[in-house]
Structure formats: C-alpha cells, structure tokens
Design a protein around this motif. Sequence first.
Motif, short mmCIF file in Angstrom:
data_model
loop_
_atom_site.label_atom_id
_atom_site.label_comp_id
_atom_site.label_asym_id
_atom_site.label_seq_id
_atom_site.Cartn_x
_atom_site.Cartn_y
_atom_site.Cartn_z
N LYS A 241 -5.01 -1.38 11.03
CA LYS A 241 -5.53 -0.13 10.89
C LYS A 241 -6.40 -0.27 9.26
N VAL A 242 -5.55 -0.82 8.41
CA VAL A 242 -6.32 -1.08 7.09
C VAL A 242 -7.14 -2.01 7.01
N GLN A 243 -7.39 -2.98 7.92
CA GLN A 243 -8.36 -3.92 8.23
C GLN A 243 -9.67 -3.15 8.49
N LEU A 244 -9.49 -2.27 9.39
CA LEU A 244 -10.46 -1.72 9.87
C LEU A 244 -11.11 -0.58 9.00
N LYS A 245 -10.28 -0.09 7.92
CA LYS A 245 -10.88 0.92 6.90
C LYS A 245 -11.63 0.04 5.97
N LEU B 152 -9.03 4.04 -3.96
CA LEU B 152 -9.41 4.15 -2.61
C LEU B 152 -8.81 3.19 -1.45
N ARG B 153 -8.22 2.07 -1.85
CA ARG B 153 -7.43 1.35 -1.32
C ARG B 153 -6.02 1.58 -1.17
N ILE B 154 -5.56 2.05 -2.00
CA ILE B 154 -4.23 2.88 -1.92
C ILE B 154 -4.40 4.01 -0.74
N SER B 155 -5.38 4.78 -0.55
CA SER B 155 -5.64 5.66 0.42
C SER B 155 -5.67 4.88 1.65
N HIS B 156 -6.38 3.82 1.75
CA HIS B 156 -6.46 3.27 3.01
C HIS B 156 -5.07 2.84 3.66
N TRP B 157 -4.04 2.37 2.70
CA TRP B 157 -2.58 2.29 3.36
C TRP B 157 -2.05 3.69 3.36
N GLU B 158 -2.30 4.43 2.77
CA GLU B 158 -1.66 5.92 2.91
C GLU B 158 -1.89 6.52 4.17
N GLU B 159 -3.20 6.38 4.67
CA GLU B 159 -3.73 6.85 5.90
C GLU B 159 -3.18 5.99 7.13
N ALA B 160 -3.11 4.78 6.83
CA ALA B 160 -2.90 4.13 7.99
C ALA B 160 -1.43 4.12 8.54
N LEU B 161 -0.48 4.38 7.31
CA LEU B 161 0.87 4.56 7.44
C LEU B 161 0.97 5.85 7.94
#
Length: 258
Positions: free
Chosen positions: A52-56, A72-81
Amino acid sequence: MVLDRVRAVFLDLDNTLIDTAEANRAALKEVIKFLQSKCQLDEGEAHVICAKVQLKLSKERYDPAAASITDLRISHWEEALRETKGGPADRNLAEECYLLWKSTRLRHMTMTDDIKTMLLELRKEVRLLLLTNGDSQTQREKIEACACQPYFDAIVVGGEQKEEKPAPSIFFHCCDLLGVQPKDCVMVGDTLETDIRGSLDADLKATIWISKTGTLPPNPSPIPHYIVSSVLELPAILQNIDHEASVSSLKRTVKHDV
C-alpha cells in the motif's frame, strides 16, 4: 578514449547510477520484519502494508507548501497501517516504519567501484552533470548517501528548478551551467518519459536509454538513439556517437568541396 564531438554527458541518478529499486526492496524487507516483531502481524499483513505504501509513493504529488516530504511519507505509512490493521491511527508506529525504511534504503544506495572508475575516466574527456528529478530533500539525501558529488562538474535536482524533466528548460539550464550547446550533449537515463522524451525535445546530440531487462520501448513512446542494459556500456556508446558525428561532418565537408 578520445572524444572530439561529445562535450558533455548528463546522467540520471535513480536506477541509472544507483540501484534505487533494489535499495527499496531491501528497505521493505526490514520493515516487514519490524512489523512482524513489533506488532505481531503475520507476514502477509506486513506485505500488504508495504504494498500500500509503494502504491501511495507511486502516485505521490508533493507540494512543499503543504507539508514536508517527511510528514507526507509518514502519512503514507499511517494510512497504510490503518487501512490494513483497522483501529485508530498510530502516528508513532508510522514514523518508526518510515524512518527504518528511509535509513535502510539510503544505506543501500551506493555506486559500484566499476561505475566510479568509469566516471573518473569519462571526466578526463567530457564534462559530467548529474540530472535527477524529485524533491530537494529526498534527492540530496541520496546524493550524499552514494557520495557521487566528486565525480560531477555540476548537479541539478529537478525539485530545485522551475521545471523538471521532461521540460526542455531544465536541459537548457544544464547546458548553460556547463557552457555547452544541446548538440554537444548526451543524456543517459532509465525513464523514457522523462530522460529520453525531455532530451529529444531539447534536441540533444543523442539519448541513451538503460533497459536492464533488454526490452524495447513500448509503442507509442519516445525512441532513444541507443539502448543499453547497463550504464557501464556508456564509454563504448560515446565512442560510437563521436565516430558517427565525425564521419557525418567529413561527408558534409567533402560534398561542399565537390
């Protein structure tokens, strides 16, 4: 090697001089192990989060006025989790994942000794410029990690300019930095839509596309002058370009004399 017709070479960074894709795979493996031990997730769930992070990341549109690239990239991980595990957002865990991914990735971003030697030899003949797209922080961290600064006469990061590749303006800016004309320059990169299309539109002398799998450009797409499987083939290609340019110039001279 003696080059008379090629005066400058522009080289891309990611997956041209450094294996960013492999560095990313190594980083994701570390995060998967971390999630398994830290959160007792099974391997499948950890893989889903990383996918999911890779896709984001692949769809990322960074606006420095809105947030830092780190946020921004911490948010990618937060959303994927959250999307995978459910429950409330866990910003702290997301930050841990991001920092582990980033540090591991940078640690694996190195130039091989063969590439370093090639650049040193090339720089005796031509001027070298590193031309990379991306935001300033991310690309400058990669440049520092692989310690490539000493091998180049200039470094241009797209995120620090008004336009990135494939805009012709950034190629013209690179020419101005080195005091050369587009017809003096060769572009080397792995991305058809940025490296190759941009340098064709800017009317550079030649374009060299790195296709590690040996595949031909899909149709429709910009068509490079040369296709190689490794940047290490560059010296031989440059000699060929230089020779062809010399022969072409000689033919024009002979025709004019006649």
